[in-house]
Design an enzyme around this catalytic site. Sequence first.
Site, PDB file in Angstrom:
ATOM      1  N   THR A   1      72.881  17.553  43.557  1.00 17.46           N
ATOM      2  CA  THR A   1      72.642  16.635  42.518  1.00 17.46           C
ATOM      3  C   THR A   1      71.936  17.438  41.412  1.00 17.46           C
ATOM      4  O   THR A   1      70.519  17.306  41.198  1.00 17.46           O
ATOM      5  CB  THR A   1      71.609  15.443  43.115  1.00 17.46           C
ATOM      6  OG1 THR A   1      70.496  16.212  43.604  1.00 17.46           O
ATOM      7  CG2 THR A   1      72.234  14.603  44.249  1.00 17.46           C
TER       8      THR A   1
ATOM      9  N   LYS B   1      60.579  11.330  49.781  1.00 16.25           N
ATOM     10  CA  LYS B   1      61.316  12.838  49.577  1.00 16.25           C
ATOM     11  C   LYS B   1      60.468  13.397  48.320  1.00 16.25           C
ATOM     12  O   LYS B   1      60.006  14.315  48.176  1.00 16.25           O
ATOM     13  CB  LYS B   1      62.716  12.775  49.360  1.00 16.25           C
ATOM     14  CG  LYS B   1      63.236  13.951  48.746  1.00 16.25           C
ATOM     15  CD  LYS B   1      63.266  15.047  49.773  1.00 16.25           C
ATOM     16  CE  LYS B   1      63.553  16.383  48.950  1.00 16.25           C
ATOM     17  NZ  LYS B   1      63.651  17.499  49.926  1.00 16.25           N
TER      18      LYS B   1
ATOM     19  N   PHE C   1      63.784  18.013  54.584  1.00 13.86           N
ATOM     20  CA  PHE C   1      62.293  18.660  54.086  1.00 13.86           C
ATOM     21  C   PHE C   1      62.360  20.137  54.406  1.00 13.86           C
ATOM     22  O   PHE C   1      61.577  20.876  55.196  1.00 13.86           O
ATOM     23  CB  PHE C   1      61.017  18.007  54.943  1.00 13.86           C
ATOM     24  CG  PHE C   1      60.900  16.641  54.452  1.00 13.86           C
ATOM     25  CD1 PHE C   1      60.459  16.055  53.500  1.00 13.86           C
ATOM     26  CD2 PHE C   1      61.252  15.735  55.477  1.00 13.86           C
ATOM     27  CE1 PHE C   1      60.290  14.888  53.158  1.00 13.86           C
ATOM     28  CE2 PHE C   1      61.194  14.425  55.289  1.00 13.86           C
ATOM     29  CZ  PHE C   1      60.740  13.928  54.010  1.00 13.86           C
ATOM     30  N   LEU C   2      63.673  20.785  54.326  1.00 16.33           N
ATOM     31  CA  LEU C   2      63.913  22.054  54.752  1.00 16.33           C
ATOM     32  C   LEU C   2      63.450  22.886  53.622  1.00 16.33           C
ATOM     33  O   LEU C   2      63.692  22.974  52.307  1.00 16.33           O
ATOM     34  CB  LEU C   2      65.506  21.982  54.821  1.00 16.33           C
ATOM     35  CG  LEU C   2      66.053  21.134  55.673  1.00 16.33           C
ATOM     36  CD1 LEU C   2      67.877  21.310  55.736  1.00 16.33           C
ATOM     37  CD2 LEU C   2      65.631  21.125  57.116  1.00 16.33           C
TER      38      LEU C   2
ATOM     39  N   THR D   1      68.931  15.053  47.785  1.00 17.60           N
ATOM     40  CA  THR D   1      67.607  14.527  47.061  1.00 17.60           C
ATOM     41  C   THR D   1      68.023  13.711  45.748  1.00 17.60           C
ATOM     42  O   THR D   1      68.739  13.973  44.919  1.00 17.60           O
ATOM     43  CB  THR D   1      66.777  15.660  46.521  1.00 17.60           C
ATOM     44  OG1 THR D   1      66.247  16.476  47.668  1.00 17.60           O
ATOM     45  CG2 THR D   1      65.753  15.203  45.853  1.00 17.60           C
TER      46      THR D   1
ATOM     47  N   CYS E   1      64.247  23.658  44.333  1.00 22.96           N
ATOM     48  CA  CYS E   1      63.905  22.023  44.691  1.00 22.96           C
ATOM     49  C   CYS E   1      62.751  21.935  43.893  1.00 22.96           C
ATOM     50  O   CYS E   1      62.804  20.754  43.164  1.00 22.96           O
ATOM     51  CB  CYS E   1      63.594  22.012  46.266  1.00 22.96           C
ATOM     52  SG  CYS E   1      64.850  21.912  47.288  1.00 22.96           S
TER      53      CYS E   1
HETATM   54  C1  UDX Z   1      60.652  23.413  49.302  1.00 24.44           C
HETATM   55  C2  UDX Z   1      59.852  22.311  50.332  1.00 24.44           C
HETATM   56  O1  UDX Z   1      58.802  22.988  50.912  1.00 24.44           O
HETATM   57  C3  UDX Z   1      60.901  21.612  51.032  1.00 24.44           C
HETATM   58  O2  UDX Z   1      60.412  20.517  52.209  1.00 24.44           O
HETATM   59  C4  UDX Z   1      61.818  20.691  50.468  1.00 24.44           C
HETATM   60  O3  UDX Z   1      62.919  20.392  51.420  1.00 24.44           O
HETATM   61  C5  UDX Z   1      62.653  21.815  49.584  1.00 24.44           C
HETATM   62  O4  UDX Z   1      61.695  22.289  48.795  1.00 24.44           O
HETATM   63  P1  UDX Z   1      61.575  25.755  49.339  1.00 24.44           P
HETATM   64  O5  UDX Z   1      62.086  25.502  48.113  1.00 24.44           O
HETATM   65  O6  UDX Z   1      62.597  26.260  50.321  1.00 24.44           O
HETATM   66  O7  UDX Z   1      61.200  24.410  50.096  1.00 24.44           O
HETATM   67  O8  UDX Z   1      60.408  26.655  49.141  1.00 24.44           O
HETATM   68  P2  UDX Z   1      58.709  26.589  49.800  1.00 24.44           P
HETATM   69  O9  UDX Z   1      58.627  27.278  50.683  1.00 24.44           O
HETATM   70  O10 UDX Z   1      58.270  25.263  49.697  1.00 24.44           O
HETATM   71  O11 UDX Z   1      58.133  27.315  48.445  1.00 24.44           O
HETATM   72  C6  UDX Z   1      58.477  26.847  47.037  1.00 24.44           C
HETATM   73  C7  UDX Z   1      57.774  27.598  46.058  1.00 24.44           C
HETATM   74  O12 UDX Z   1      56.342  27.647  46.274  1.00 24.44           O
HETATM   75  C8  UDX Z   1      58.160  29.193  46.199  1.00 24.44           C
HETATM   76  O13 UDX Z   1      58.360  29.845  45.119  1.00 24.44           O
HETATM   77  C9  UDX Z   1      56.866  29.754  46.898  1.00 24.44           C
HETATM   78  O14 UDX Z   1      56.669  31.249  46.708  1.00 24.44           O
HETATM   79  C10 UDX Z   1      55.809  28.870  46.311  1.00 24.44           C
HETATM   80  N1  UDX Z   1      54.498  28.813  47.109  1.00 24.44           N
HETATM   81  C11 UDX Z   1      54.693  28.052  48.254  1.00 24.44           C
HETATM   82  C12 UDX Z   1      53.452  29.067  46.604  1.00 24.44           C
HETATM   83  O15 UDX Z   1      53.293  29.613  45.415  1.00 24.44           O
HETATM   84  N2  UDX Z   1      52.349  28.992  47.191  1.00 24.44           N
HETATM   85  C13 UDX Z   1      52.118  28.396  48.359  1.00 24.44           C
HETATM   86  O16 UDX Z   1      51.043  28.208  48.962  1.00 24.44           O
HETATM   87  C14 UDX Z   1      53.582  27.953  48.988  1.00 24.44           C
END
Ligand code: UDX
Length: 472
Positions: free
Chosen positions: A85, A223, A151-152, A120, A279
């Site tokens: 999406t 979500k 929520f992956l 999503t 995401c």
């Molecule tokens: C996210 C959501 O966590 C997940 O539940 C959803 O389904 C998809 O989007 P993801 O995109 O895989 O998952 O990564 P995530 O681990 O959440 O990190 C996202 C971004 O935030 C990364 O760029 C990471 O470096 C940053 N981040 C994360 C921070 O800068 N600080 C933090 O404390 C946590």
Amino acid sequence: MRIAVVGSGYVGLVTGACFADLGHDVVLVDNDDKKLEALNNGEVPIHEKFLPELLQRHRDGRIKFSGDLQAATRASEIVFIAVGTPPTESGDADMSYVESVAREISGAIDGYKVIVEKSTVPVYTNEWIRTIITRNGTNPELFEVASNPEFLREGSAVTDFLYPDRIVVGVDGERAAKMMREVYSPLTSGWYYGRAHAIPRPDKAQIPPRLIITSAQSAEIIKHASNAFLAMKISFVNAVASICESVGANVEQVCDGIGTDSRIGPRFLKPGIGYGGSCFPKDLLAFRAVAKEVGYDFRLLEEVIRINEEQRRRFLRKVRSVLWTLRGKRLGVLGLAFKGGTDDIRESPALLLVQELMREGCKICAYDPAAMDRAKEAISQVNCNGIEFAGDPYQAAKGADAVLILTEWEEFATLDLDELRKAVKYPIVLDGRNLYDPATMMAHGFSYYSVGRPPAIKQEAQLARVAKREHA
Ligand code: UDX
């Protein structure tokens, strides 16, 4: 149960492989023949821990790959829609792939089935899916539409699926609710966790997980609101980090103090160069678009996005303040992926910064444990002058005027600092992910600048004054 998963992208592949490991029979459907051929040949198109072994375990057994959506629908009791999406120009999600799947499914509903939206999607998507399927001639008694948001997180998607904090199912009818309970019962009953070959339990995972049944609209909002809240937490802590820099406080100590309040919690409180990925940036835009459509001016989301973008610019200013001029400077860059543990570079703050530094005339030597091929491809489309790629972190740092840490890979947190010190031209490290203790870096002879913590500067009194002024 017999399950079809439509879309063999990141969510679909992980979902299909995990359902197979829970004991279901899965058909993974995609309209990309090349992808299907690769999957059938044992290739795994994404970098995701445990995914290769799950696909290997169930290939030719519980999991099959197919290009025939109608046949897969006929053969299944439940159809999960996990197609893309992508955002449109205005930020809302492009639902045309979901719509075309709903249309095609319609012709194959020959007995009661539950159609589940896993992508999503904006609120009311479930109603649209129901409308499209009915409009194309299916008896509404023969199916129900449920919403089952994922929520992956990339890099830990398999364990996030099998050891979730919660499972959310939005569904309006009891029959569909019962089937969805059955799909997840290997997890909610704890059966899966007692199995000999279960994927290992991550630290702190609570088992068995709770299944939360809500209305379809509530699940859709859950979500969006979850991702927006997490992004807000990151932007909040990044804003606090900027204030810490101005007053000489240490954001790590501040976060320890904030995060131990059980109402706040310590997770997603790591400052850095901002969030990226496929995401958060997309979902925030989509949630803002949804709010706008229903007449709510959700300005908080604008601010979350603004702080995130500013965080990257701030880091760039920091590099400039430490190096004075950028043109011709050689920078060793560690990290290109949007976060550690993945080869994904979508909306990667690391890559955006590298491109900005290249525009400023820097010469970059970059290393990433997994994302280099993708980064090379992305950069070659814009400009490939001024960047080379290294085989390891020390090679990237060789002869560098400064080393920049841009992705939180574990590998970068355990570097041999003496070797790094020998490799560089000047012992300057700018860490956009706070992977090191400033005192340790100083003890190894580095001038070390991180986010929201006082810089640790060795024998560079002049530089210290400038950097301090910039931080203020
Ligand atoms: C996210 C959501 O966590 C997940 O539940 C959803 O389904 C998809 O989007 P993801 O995109 O895989 O998952 O990564 P995530 O681990 O959440 O990190 C996202 C971004 O935030 C990364 O760029 C990471 O470096 C940053 N981040 C994360 C921070 O800068 N600080 C933090 O404390 C946590």
